[in-house]
Write a protein that holds these residues in place. Structure first.
Motif, mmCIF file in Angstrom:
data_model
loop_
_atom_site.group_PDB
_atom_site.id
_atom_site.type_symbol
_atom_site.label_atom_id
_atom_site.label_comp_id
_atom_site.label_asym_id
_atom_site.label_seq_id
_atom_site.Cartn_x
_atom_site.Cartn_y
_atom_site.Cartn_z
ATOM 1 N N GLU A 271 0.888 -1.473 0.427
ATOM 2 C CA GLU A 271 -0.020 0.046 -0.505
ATOM 3 C C GLU A 271 0.717 1.248 -0.059
ATOM 4 N N THR A 272 2.281 1.520 0.833
ATOM 5 C CA THR A 272 2.151 2.238 0.332
ATOM 6 C C THR A 272 3.491 2.839 -0.626
ATOM 7 N N VAL A 273 4.347 1.726 -1.447
ATOM 8 C CA VAL A 273 4.853 1.456 -2.183
ATOM 9 C C VAL A 273 3.872 2.212 -3.197
ATOM 10 N N THR A 274 2.563 1.878 -3.770
ATOM 11 C CA THR A 274 2.153 2.128 -4.585
ATOM 12 C C THR A 274 1.899 3.859 -3.879
ATOM 13 N N ILE B 10 -7.165 13.986 -4.497
ATOM 14 C CA ILE B 10 -6.357 13.554 -3.659
ATOM 15 C C ILE B 10 -7.230 11.639 -2.400
ATOM 16 N N LEU B 11 -6.963 10.670 -2.907
ATOM 17 C CA LEU B 11 -7.580 9.464 -2.330
ATOM 18 C C LEU B 11 -6.749 8.629 -1.682
ATOM 19 N N HIS B 12 -8.195 8.928 -0.552
ATOM 20 C CA HIS B 12 -7.905 8.537 0.969
ATOM 21 C C HIS B 12 -8.882 7.037 1.167
ATOM 22 N N GLY B 13 -8.384 5.441 1.017
ATOM 23 C CA GLY B 13 -8.719 4.676 1.267
ATOM 24 C C GLY B 13 -8.789 3.866 2.160
ATOM 25 N N ASN B 14 -9.482 4.615 3.488
ATOM 26 C CA ASN B 14 -9.207 4.277 4.853
ATOM 27 C C ASN B 14 -10.402 2.863 4.670
ATOM 28 N N ARG B 15 -10.343 2.626 6.193
ATOM 29 C CA ARG B 15 -10.745 1.485 6.388
ATOM 30 C C ARG B 15 -10.463 0.056 5.409
ATOM 31 N N GLY B 16 -9.575 0.347 5.402
ATOM 32 C CA GLY B 16 -9.174 -0.843 4.262
ATOM 33 C C GLY B 16 -9.742 -0.834 2.690
ATOM 34 N N VAL B 17 -10.221 -0.191 2.408
ATOM 35 C CA VAL B 17 -11.687 -0.469 1.195
ATOM 36 C C VAL B 17 -10.315 -0.869 0.059
ATOM 37 N N TYR B 18 -9.259 -0.191 0.190
ATOM 38 C CA TYR B 18 -8.307 -0.724 -1.298
ATOM 39 C C TYR B 18 -8.414 -2.759 -1.302
ATOM 40 N N ASP C 12 -1.231 9.509 4.806
ATOM 41 C CA ASP C 12 -1.106 8.074 5.969
ATOM 42 C C ASP C 12 -0.574 7.042 4.749
ATOM 43 N N THR C 13 -0.638 5.895 4.254
ATOM 44 C CA THR C 13 -0.208 5.059 3.558
ATOM 45 C C THR C 13 -1.392 4.474 2.915
ATOM 46 N N ASP C 14 -2.699 4.922 2.929
ATOM 47 C CA ASP C 14 -4.084 4.641 2.243
ATOM 48 C C ASP C 14 -4.244 6.098 1.451
ATOM 49 N N ILE C 15 -3.220 6.388 0.820
ATOM 50 C CA ILE C 15 -3.398 7.861 0.138
ATOM 51 C C ILE C 15 -2.995 7.930 -1.808
ATOM 52 N N LEU C 16 -3.325 8.266 -2.201
ATOM 53 C CA LEU C 16 -3.456 7.887 -3.768
ATOM 54 C C LEU C 16 -3.025 9.673 -4.259
#
Length: 337
Positions: free
Chosen positions: A27-30, A260-268, A115-119
């Motif tokens: 997730e962090t690498v993405t 900026i997309l934030h996929g919190n709650r594990g939605v990715y 956060d790690t779940d940011i795009l």
């Protein structure tokens, strides 16, 4: 306190920090890939990770293209020695590391923490430019936790002070760390103002039985007492499932798209919000150097159309509106050499 003598100067290099623990390597690498795809100025990644992840990060990042455009530094997870155990168990593992970045990165003037779940769906340069919009009292920028108070968490359930009407979300946090280190904060523990390094532990001791979201709650408490110190982003700079799962409620994203997309709650990683997962998979699978339209944008739009049975899928256009513009701008820059 006036900061006229410390006006932010545009830096040649943008500093981006992330904290990765447990299963967050991919997730962090993405996230880092998304930052690299569109950004213009050079990037400096500050990656705080558990020791066992350092080797994998190094192997992957050393293969990133664009030599000269990105540098990275890996750091161990560290907390103040006398209270390390308490900080480690606050909310998620390692999450509270971000609170100590101004004290650890002493030579970094300004920093974008995510956060790690940011795009990133547009260049990091654009959010970085907000540093120049801070007034003389502002030290950090974040987006509201909610746009719609009827579904807000803080205004319905919080047992502690919080910023504004619905609180703030700390998943995207732009910081002038020089100002943070120099500021003396008003608080509800003592009439004496305290500096950043002095206020964190007393806050935790006072509120630890009342906080749910860990370090984010502590930041809300701090900016409740120091509201003049916060610059507030519009919601498209930190777009989360809450902005569409009950119907669209981020007007700025409807107009301009998601920045900026934030996929919190594990939605990715599950099937609850396939619109978010589709964007994540598209960026994760994109090969650097391939044509962005044919290898990223067009396959993504095909997948997004399959999600129209969900509330977020019904507004799938907001997920590609800014991405389309970012790709067009990137192609234009490349054609100019």
């Amino acid at each position: 306190i006036r900061y006229d003598y410390m006006k932010t100067q545009p830096s040649e290099k943008m500093h981006l920090a992330v904290v990765a623990c447990g299963e967050r390597l991919e997730e962090t690498v993405t996230m880092l890939r998304s930052a690299l795809i569109f950004s213009i100025k050079p990037l400096q990644f500050h990656i705080f990770a558990e020791d066992q992840l350092h080797g994998s990060f190094k192997d992957i990042l050393d293969d990133f293209p664009y030599e000269g455009k990105v540098n990275y530094t890996l750091y161990p997870i560290t907390f103040p020695t006398e209270s390390a155990a308490e900080w480690k168990k606050l909310f998620k593992p390692c999450a509270s590391q971000r609170l100590f970045l101004p004290l650890i990165l002493k030579n970094v003037d300004s920093l974008l923490y995510v956060d790690t779940d940011i795009l990133f769906l547009r260049p990091v340069d654009d959010i970085w430019s907000f540093l120049g919009k801070f007034n003389s009292t502002q030290i950090a920028a974040m987006a509201p936790e909610h746009e719609e108070p009827r579904i807000g968490w803080y205004n319905r359930f919080a047992r502690h002070p919080y910023y504004g009407v619905t609180g703030i979300n700390s998943g995207v946090m732009l910081m002038n760390m020089t100002r943070i280190r120099r500021k003396y904060f008003k608080n509800d523990m003592t009439p004496v103002r305290l500096q950043w390094g002095e206020i964190l532990m007393p806050l935790l001791k006072k509120y630890k039985l009342n906080i749910t979201w860990g370090d984010q709650d502590l930041l809300n408490i701090m900016f409740f007492h120091n509201p003049e110190s916060l610059y507030v982003f519009p919601c498209q700079w930190n777009y989360r499932p809450d902005h569409c799962i009950y119907g669209s409620n981020c007007k700025e994203a409807e107009e301009e798209g998601i920045f900026i997309l934030h996929g919190n709650r594990g939605v990715y990683h599950d099937d609850k919000q396939p619109t978010f997962r589709a964007v994540y998979e598209a960026i994760k699978n994109y090969s650097f150097g391939d044509d962005l339209v044919h290898s990223l944008l067009q396959p993504l739009e095909v997948e997004l159309r399959k999600t129209m049975h969900t509330y977020c899928g019904r507004v799938y256009e907001v997920f590609i509106k800014q991405l389309t513009k970012s790709i067009r701008d990137s192609d234009a820059r490349r054609s100019k050499g």
